[in-house]
Design a protein around this motif. Structure first.
Motif, PDB file in Angstrom:
ATOM      1  N   ASP A  69       0.809  -1.223   0.000  1.00  0.00           N
ATOM      2  CA  ASP A  69       0.000   0.000   0.000  1.00  0.00           C
ATOM      3  C   ASP A  69       0.840   1.270   0.000  1.00  0.00           C
ATOM      4  OD1 ASP A  69      -2.310  -1.386  -0.058  1.00  0.00           O
ATOM      5  OD2 ASP A  69      -2.640  -1.385   2.101  1.00  0.00           O
ATOM      6  N   SER A  70       2.175   1.144  -0.021  1.00  0.00           N
ATOM      7  CA  SER A  70       3.027   2.339  -0.015  1.00  0.00           C
ATOM      8  C   SER A  70       2.846   3.183  -1.267  1.00  0.00           C
ATOM      9  CB  SER A  70       4.503   1.939   0.119  1.00  0.00           C
ATOM     10  OG  SER A  70       4.871   1.114  -0.974  1.00  0.00           O
ATOM     11  N   LYS A  71       2.344   2.578  -2.347  1.00  0.00           N
ATOM     12  CA  LYS A  71       2.166   3.332  -3.603  1.00  0.00           C
ATOM     13  C   LYS A  71       1.168   4.469  -3.436  1.00  0.00           C
ATOM     14  CE  LYS A  71      -1.618   0.605  -5.525  1.00  0.00           C
ATOM     15  NZ  LYS A  71      -2.104  -0.160  -6.669  1.00  0.00           N
ATOM     16  N   TYR A  72       0.245   4.321  -2.464  1.00  0.00           N
ATOM     17  CA  TYR A  72      -0.783   5.360  -2.299  1.00  0.00           C
ATOM     18  C   TYR A  72      -0.206   6.649  -1.723  1.00  0.00           C
ATOM     19  CZ  TYR A  72      -3.870   1.376  -2.986  1.00  0.00           C
ATOM     20  OH  TYR A  72      -4.492   0.276  -3.496  1.00  0.00           O
ATOM     21  N   PHE A  73       1.003   6.571  -1.155  1.00  0.00           N
ATOM     22  CA  PHE A  73       1.597   7.742  -0.532  1.00  0.00           C
ATOM     23  C   PHE A  73       2.575   8.463  -1.464  1.00  0.00           C
ATOM     24  CE2 PHE A  73       0.315   4.938   2.869  1.00  0.00           C
ATOM     25  CZ  PHE A  73      -0.285   5.795   3.772  1.00  0.00           C
ATOM     26  N   THR A  74       2.758   7.956  -2.675  1.00  0.00           N
ATOM     27  CA  THR A  74       3.780   8.525  -3.574  1.00  0.00           C
ATOM     28  C   THR A  74       3.188   9.417  -4.658  1.00  0.00           C
ATOM     29  OG1 THR A  74       3.669   6.572  -4.995  1.00  0.00           O
ATOM     30  CG2 THR A  74       5.321   6.560  -3.242  1.00  0.00           C
ATOM     31  N   THR A  75       1.889   9.471  -4.807  1.00  0.00           N
ATOM     32  CA  THR A  75       1.283  10.255  -5.889  1.00  0.00           C
ATOM     33  C   THR A  75       1.300  11.744  -5.554  1.00  0.00           C
ATOM     34  OG1 THR A  75      -0.718  10.621  -7.147  1.00  0.00           O
ATOM     35  CG2 THR A  75      -1.022   9.881  -4.898  1.00  0.00           C
ATOM     36  N   THR A  76       1.550  12.565  -6.589  1.00  0.00           N
ATOM     37  CA  THR A  76       1.548  14.032  -6.417  1.00  0.00           C
ATOM     38  C   THR A  76       0.758  14.685  -7.542  1.00  0.00           C
ATOM     39  OG1 THR A  76       3.622  14.125  -7.647  1.00  0.00           O
ATOM     40  CG2 THR A  76       3.774  14.110  -5.238  1.00  0.00           C
ATOM     41  N   LYS A  77      -0.197  13.953  -8.066  1.00  0.00           N
ATOM     42  CA  LYS A  77      -0.956  14.477  -9.221  1.00  0.00           C
ATOM     43  C   LYS A  77      -1.843  15.645  -8.818  1.00  0.00           C
ATOM     44  CE  LYS A  77      -2.596  10.388 -10.312  1.00  0.00           C
ATOM     45  NZ  LYS A  77      -3.409   9.365 -11.000  1.00  0.00           N
ATOM     46  N   LYS A  78      -2.051  16.576  -9.765  1.00  0.00           N
ATOM     47  CA  LYS A  78      -2.970  17.680  -9.540  1.00  0.00           C
ATOM     48  C   LYS A  78      -4.370  17.233  -9.956  1.00  0.00           C
ATOM     49  CE  LYS A  78       0.484  21.282 -10.086  1.00  0.00           C
ATOM     50  NZ  LYS A  78       0.933  22.453 -10.846  1.00  0.00           N
ATOM     51  N   GLY A  79      -5.371  17.990  -9.502  1.00  0.00           N
ATOM     52  CA  GLY A  79      -6.749  17.637  -9.823  1.00  0.00           C
ATOM     53  C   GLY A  79      -7.163  16.317  -9.194  1.00  0.00           C
ATOM     54  N   GLU A  80      -6.481  15.963  -8.110  1.00  0.00           N
ATOM     55  CA  GLU A  80      -6.654  14.644  -7.517  1.00  0.00           C
ATOM     56  C   GLU A  80      -8.052  14.468  -6.926  1.00  0.00           C
ATOM     57  OE1 GLU A  80      -3.734  11.831  -4.850  1.00  0.00           O
ATOM     58  OE2 GLU A  80      -3.758  13.981  -4.523  1.00  0.00           O
ATOM     59  N   ILE A  81      -8.574  15.516  -6.251  1.00  0.00           N
ATOM     60  CA  ILE A  81      -9.874  15.422  -5.582  1.00  0.00           C
ATOM     61  C   ILE A  81     -10.963  15.062  -6.591  1.00  0.00           C
ATOM     62  CG2 ILE A  81     -11.623  16.729  -4.301  1.00  0.00           C
ATOM     63  CD1 ILE A  81      -9.248  16.172  -2.591  1.00  0.00           C
ATOM     64  N   PHE A  82     -10.908  15.710  -7.761  1.00  0.00           N
ATOM     65  CA  PHE A  82     -11.937  15.449  -8.781  1.00  0.00           C
ATOM     66  C   PHE A  82     -11.867  13.986  -9.241  1.00  0.00           C
ATOM     67  CE2 PHE A  82     -13.361  15.355 -13.234  1.00  0.00           C
ATOM     68  CZ  PHE A  82     -14.641  15.878 -13.089  1.00  0.00           C
ATOM     69  N   GLU A  83     -10.650  13.498  -9.467  1.00  0.00           N
ATOM     70  CA  GLU A  83     -10.495  12.108  -9.919  1.00  0.00           C
ATOM     71  C   GLU A  83     -10.968  11.130  -8.839  1.00  0.00           C
ATOM     72  OE1 GLU A  83      -6.573  11.218 -11.258  1.00  0.00           O
ATOM     73  OE2 GLU A  83      -6.471  12.952 -12.611  1.00  0.00           O
ATOM     74  N   LEU A  84     -10.603  11.418  -7.602  1.00  0.00           N
ATOM     75  CA  LEU A  84     -11.007  10.530  -6.490  1.00  0.00           C
ATOM     76  C   LEU A  84     -12.523  10.497  -6.350  1.00  0.00           C
ATOM     77  CD1 LEU A  84      -8.354  11.450  -3.768  1.00  0.00           C
ATOM     78  CD2 LEU A  84      -8.592   9.257  -4.933  1.00  0.00           C
ATOM     79  N   LYS A  85     -13.157  11.657  -6.565  1.00  0.00           N
ATOM     80  CA  LYS A  85     -14.620  11.732  -6.463  1.00  0.00           C
ATOM     81  C   LYS A  85     -15.250  10.794  -7.481  1.00  0.00           C
ATOM     82  CE  LYS A  85     -18.056  15.415  -5.865  1.00  0.00           C
ATOM     83  NZ  LYS A  85     -18.009  15.577  -4.420  1.00  0.00           N
ATOM     84  N   ALA A  86     -14.701  10.829  -8.702  1.00  0.00           N
ATOM     85  CA  ALA A  86     -15.230   9.960  -9.759  1.00  0.00           C
ATOM     86  C   ALA A  86     -15.016   8.487  -9.414  1.00  0.00           C
ATOM     87  CB  ALA A  86     -14.552  10.310 -11.083  1.00  0.00           C
ATOM     88  N   GLU A  87     -13.825   8.168  -8.896  1.00  0.00           N
ATOM     89  CA  GLU A  87     -13.521   6.769  -8.563  1.00  0.00           C
ATOM     90  C   GLU A  87     -14.377   6.269  -7.403  1.00  0.00           C
ATOM     91  OE1 GLU A  87      -9.357   6.068  -7.996  1.00  0.00           O
ATOM     92  OE2 GLU A  87      -8.803   7.171  -9.816  1.00  0.00           O
ATOM     93  N   LEU A  88     -14.668   7.157  -6.435  1.00  0.00           N
ATOM     94  CA  LEU A  88     -15.488   6.760  -5.282  1.00  0.00           C
ATOM     95  C   LEU A  88     -16.920   6.425  -5.695  1.00  0.00           C
ATOM     96  CD1 LEU A  88     -14.278   9.380  -2.634  1.00  0.00           C
ATOM     97  CD2 LEU A  88     -13.997   6.896  -2.480  1.00  0.00           C
ATOM     98  N   ASN A  89     -17.375   7.031  -6.791  1.00  0.00           N
ATOM     99  CA  ASN A  89     -18.735   6.761  -7.267  1.00  0.00           C
ATOM    100  C   ASN A  89     -18.755   5.709  -8.371  1.00  0.00           C
ATOM    101  OD1 ASN A  89     -20.300   8.710  -5.670  1.00  0.00           O
ATOM    102  ND2 ASN A  89     -19.012  10.225  -6.698  1.00  0.00           N
ATOM    103  N   SER A  90     -17.624   5.022  -8.549  1.00  0.00           N
ATOM    104  CA  SER A  90     -17.536   3.983  -9.574  1.00  0.00           C
ATOM    105  C   SER A  90     -18.399   2.780  -9.198  1.00  0.00           C
ATOM    106  CB  SER A  90     -16.069   3.567  -9.726  1.00  0.00           C
ATOM    107  OG  SER A  90     -15.979   2.407 -10.527  1.00  0.00           O
ATOM    108  N   ASP A  91     -18.839   2.047 -10.212  1.00  0.00           N
ATOM    109  CA  ASP A  91     -19.648   0.848  -9.966  1.00  0.00           C
ATOM    110  C   ASP A  91     -18.775  -0.351  -9.608  1.00  0.00           C
ATOM    111  OD1 ASP A  91     -21.908   2.275 -10.518  1.00  0.00           O
ATOM    112  OD2 ASP A  91     -21.860   1.811 -12.672  1.00  0.00           O
TER     113      ASP A  91
END
Length: 982
Positions: A36-58
């Motif tokens: 799970d260490s990979k989750y701490f290495t991301t520095t992408k911008k616009g992350e909140i918007f992407e996470l919102k979409a993924e959280l509502n994924s089927d």
């Protein structure tokens, strides 16, 4: 060889196998293989918007990955609270891992998003009825961690169900949740009846449920000491002991700590509990072992020493304590700090285990120093040769701090074991011959103490000490050497030259050295007046005219005045025979030791301080005592100085903290107070050597006639403190109020005074037995004592002094024993007391430490006075003021108590209490129950308001006390109970 991987942040990843082959994997495939260490290495911008979409994924997997990314962002400090509704929607899942992650997010953000947190309530309710007990427990655990007032009331019903769940894992989790909920909203927990359910869980069939219920109740009881939640009785204790054998190690600690708060009814019950707790001594967890030792140390107090089991128990306690010393250094240190307390209380437990405390070469310094301390405590005639051989070895080590402590330890051995003194002195002389500077200095310090312990025995070594005078550079060593030179000046031919060499740099010396030098030169002058006149004038001038230190100046003026006025008296004072020093000067004060024994296995036992000394805030800190000890068994909260305020204009006295001032009695001046009057006029001629030492006396030094005031300083006897005047209670104004005053108050009875008890047994005071009590008569507190001489010699020259105490009690005059007390004779003495003495908060609050001197020795003892002695005669409050004050004092300051088996009606109770200055302001009757509203005032201005409920035919009274200084409530209740039952 393990697989080595290298991730490249692009479309694909390359993995190097042990054989050296590179394999290409698609990222989506590799993602499941990574940690799970990979989750701490991301520095992408616009992350909140992407996470919102993924959280509502089927897709469930994608949703879980998104929640993991959210938790990772939250962990590194990013604000992801904007995703709250999207994360909460993920709660509707059967996946336990995902549910745990969502609950973790909820706990973190519920406080900042309380309105949105309510969205999760329905899911909690649903999860608490889930078929999977893990999910039910997870839901109830999370409920307890969400500290939001808005949603706690919605969680009561799910919690109630979980407390009665069929699965023990859910029940034990729910038990802890009650304690957490109580911390958030205590009133809600009480109203919902969760405390009663928690008490029922003590009878649960599952031992872990019992342990958690005990832990939860103990935590609640700590924050509410007067709640009496853990009403321990033999039946409850039996259930706890049954659960003890089967629950986990931390559960065992909870139960053992609870058992330690129980006081057995008799020695038979105490032995029974000890027998069932003893097997815990062989547990692998050191915390369990120490908790078991704590229980056994407490219950041993109730076992007769001639009982066979008592000896067996002593033998069983030694091996587990020794085993703790084979752990890693940090655990060893904790164990040694606890053993230090145990050895002070019961040295016989480890008297045959001296060798395990011998220092190893690789022990850390903190372990070495602690072991040394315990070695001295265990030193006896039987093992002293072995101990001295070890200590001499330690004194040649390279660690300076350790060597210093080892040298001091040799001196302590000499003082403790008289038979070894000669060998110890010889060892110290050998060490001095090494000429190692710090060894020499420590040796001189301890030899000074040996001289004090064994006068006129080892003074032949003084010449050797004087040879090393030039090498002394530490204040304590210089002061010790100066004391030796001054004390034995008549045996040292060049004593004046030695002291004069110190005088050359007088102002560069530390205060300790300056004070010692001043005294030593005055001693020298009194022994050799003709040769040292100039030297004493020089030091007195340096101390009084050229010094800014008030202590040094005062001592200088006192010596100057003594020498000017009456050199014979000066000789008697300065060269008086000194008392022998005690064997153990660093023992912990007995009442504090008792409390620390009750805290074995906690931080208090490591710090050697009571919890009130390092736990912020006084609330929840209870003071514990061993059963059968001199202190009362009741707990007294540490007062909050800021809370003490009365209704009068003058604020009540603040009770300062006791701190570490445990040995104050040792420094008290025990000379009886003398009558006031002008001091004797300075004589112009000297009786010593027929010379005028001051050339004009003290008057010329201070520029005028003193009139016997300023120059006297603190060293002269002070006039007797003024006795408190008798007060008359104010007459009621007769104003109407809400109360029905139908039941009037009759004439008061006499004031309550407890029966005499033995304060100082004859065996501890060389034949002097003191029994006594306290009484209040005509507004004056009296300390009434019976002095009995059980020795073979006549006793005379009695004097008394008190240590600083919570309410400033002090003798208002000298102890009047007008005739000597013959063998087997008793004499009654009444000592009037004032309340204008120095104040220091004691434990318990009404503890009084006393020093009594006679022609034989000085003796110390502690006793406790009933707080009713401090109830003053003007303690009747106006009715309107009473109403306003009762409302003004916070409800948190109210304490409620039960007085059982009291068979007085309300009028009789009121009369009896008024005799001790507890005044009934009003009385009303509601549904057959008489309610008395009462006030009393303490000598330091603290008011205590009370509501006493008396039901006809019911022998149990209820008294509610309100006070701005709630720490006195427990003592006031005890006095209420004593006055009504007397």
């Amino acid at each position: 060889m393990s697989r080595f991987s290298l991730q490249i942040h692009c479309e694909a990843s390359l993995i190097l196998t042990p054989e050296g082959t590179l394999i290409r994997w698609e990222n989506r495939q590799f993602g499941s293989k990574m940690t799970d260490s990979k989750y701490f290495t991301t520095t992408k911008k616009g992350e909140i918007f992407e996470l919102k979409a993924e959280l509502n994924s089927d897709k469930k997997e994608k949703k879980k990955e998104a929640v993991k990314k959210v938790i990772a962002s939250m962990t590194v400090g990013k604000d992801v609270s904007a995703l709250f509704p999207d994360v909460v929607n993920c709660m509707q899942t059967d996946n336990l891992e995902l549910k745990k992650l969502v609950y973790l997010y909820l706990m973190n953000y519920a406080k900042s998003q309380p309105d949105m947190a309510i969205m999760a309530v329905n899911t909690f309710v649903k999860d608490c009825e889930d078929p999977n007990p893990l999910i039910r427990a997870l839901a109830v655990r999370t409920m307890g961690c969400i500290r939001v007032d808005k949603i706690t009331e919605y969680l009561c019903e799910p919690l109630r169900k979980c407390l009665k769940d069929e699965d023990p894992y859910v029940r034990k989790t729910a038990a802890v949740c009650v304690a957490k909920l109580h911390d958030i909203n205590a009133q809600l927990v009480e109203d919902q009846g969760f405390l009663d359910t928690l008490k029922d869980l003590i009878s649960d069939s599952n031992p872990m449920v019992v342990a958690n219920a005990v832990a939860a109740l103990s935590e609640i009881a700590e924050s509410h000491p007067n709640s009496n939640l853990l009403d321990l009785n033999p039946q409850t204790i039996n259930k706890l002991l049954t659960a003890l054998n089967e629950c986990t190690e931390w559960g065992q600690i909870f139960i053992l700590d609870c058992l330690a708060n129980y006081t057995p009814r008799d020695d038979r019950e105490s032995q029974s509990i000890c027998e069932r707790v003893t097997p815990r001594l062989s547990h692998a967890n050191s915390a369990v072992v120490l908790s078991a030792v704590k229980v056994l140390m407490k219950f041993m107090e109730m076992l007769p020493k001639d009982l066979d089991y008592y000896g067996t128990l002593l033998k069983k306690l030694a091996p587990p304590l020794v085993t703790l010393l084979s752990a890693e250094p940090e655990l060893q240190y904790v164990a040694l700090r606890n053993i230090n307390l145990i050895v002070q209380r019961r040295p016989e437990i480890l008297k045959h285990e001296m060798k395990v405390f011998f220092v190893k070469y690789n022990d850390p310094i903190y372990v070495k120093l602690e072991k040394l301390d315990i070695m001295i405590r265990l030193a006896s005639q039987a093992n002293i040769a072995q101990v001295l051989a070890e200590l001499k070895e330690y004194a040649t080590e390279v660690d300076v701090d350790f060597v210093r402590k080892a040298v001091r330890a040799i001196g302590r051995c000499a003082i403790k074991v008289e038979q070894s003194a000669e060998r110890c002195v010889s060892t110290l002389l050998d060490l001095i011959q090494t000429k190692v500077n710090y060894v020499v200095q420590e040796a001189i310090v301890v030899i000074k103490d040996i001289f004090r312990k064994y006068p006129n025995k080892y003074e032949s070594v003084i010449a050797t000490l004087c040879e090393n005078l030039d090498s002394l550079d530490e204040p304590e060593a210089r002061a010790a050497m100066i004391w030796i030179v001054g004390e034995y000046a008549e045996r040292i031919d060049n004593a004046d030259e030695l002291l004069e060499s110190f005088l050359e740099g007088f102002h560069d010396e530390s205060t300790q050295v300056q004070l010692q030098l001043l005294t030593a030169i005055v001693k020298l002058f009194l022994k050799k007046p003709t040769e040292t006149q100039e030297l004493v004038q020089q030091v007195l001038s340096l101390a009084t005219q050229d010094s800014d230190n008030p202590d040094l100046r005062d001592r200088g003026y006192i010596y100057w005045r003594l020498l000017s006025t009456d050199p014979v008296a000066a000789k008697e004072v300065v060269l008086a025979e000194k008392p022998l020093i005690s064997e153990e000067t660093d023992l912990i004060e007995p009442t504090l030791l008792e409390e620390l024994i009750c805290h074995i296995g906690t931080l208090a036992s490591v710090y050697h301080k009571p919890p009130s000394a390092f736990v912020e805030g006084s609330r929840g800190v209870q003071h514990k005592r061993l059963p059968g000890s001199a202190g009362s068994g009741e707990s007294v909260e540490s007062p909050d100085p800021g809370s003490a305020a009365g209704v009068t204009e003058a604020p009540p006295a603040v009770i300062p903290s006791q701190g570490d001032l445990l040995g104050d009695l040792l420094n008290l001046d025990l000379t009886p107070p003398t009558t006031t009057g002008p001091p004797p006029a300075p004589s112009s001629g000297m009786q010593l050597g027929a010379m005028d030492l001051l050339g004009g006396g003290l008057d010329s030094l201070l520029g005028g006639d003193l009139g016997g005031s300023a120059a006297m300083g603190a060293g002269f006897s002070a006039p007797p403190a003024t006795m408190p005047a008798s007060f008359n209670a104010p007459v009621s104004g007769g104003l109407d109020d809400l109360f029905d005053l139908g039941g009037g108050v009759g004439m008061p009875m006499g004031a309550y005074s407890p029966a005499k008890s033995i304060w100082l047994p004859a065996m501890k005071a060389k034949g002097l037995e003191i029994s006594g009590t306290f009484a209040r008569r005509a507004g004056v507190i009296q300390m009434e004592m019976t002095l009995t001489n059980k020795a073979m010699s006549v006793m005379s020259d009695f004097a008394i002094q008190f240590n600083r105490n919570s309410f400033g009690l002090a003798p208002a005059g000298p102890l009047q024993v007008l005739t000597p007390v013959n063998p087997n004779q008793s004499i009654e003495v009444s000592l009037p007391l004032s309340t204008v003495g120095p104040v220091m908060k004691m434990e318990p609050l009404t503890n009084l430490q006393v020093a009594v001197k006679n022609n034989i020795d000085v003796f110390y003892f502690s006793c406790q006075y009933p707080i009713s002695m401090l109830f003053v005669e003007d303690g009747k409050m106006e009715r309107q003021v009473f109403l306003a004050t009762w409302k003004d004092i916070p409800n948190d300051n109210e304490a409620q108590f039960q007085i059982k088996d009291c068979h007085l009606n309300s009028d009789a109770a009121s009369n009896k209490l008024q005799g001790s200055n507890v005044f009934t302001i009003a009385k009303r009757t509601v549904e057959g129950q008489d309610m008395l509203y009462q006030s009393t005032k303490l000598t330091n201005g603290i008011w205590v308001l009370a509501e006493l409920r008396v039901q006809a035919g019911n022998p149990n009274y209820t008294v509610s006390l309100k006070c701005r200084a709630p720490e006195v409530s427990q003592c006031v209740f005890q006095s209420y109970e004593a006055m009504l039952k007397n």
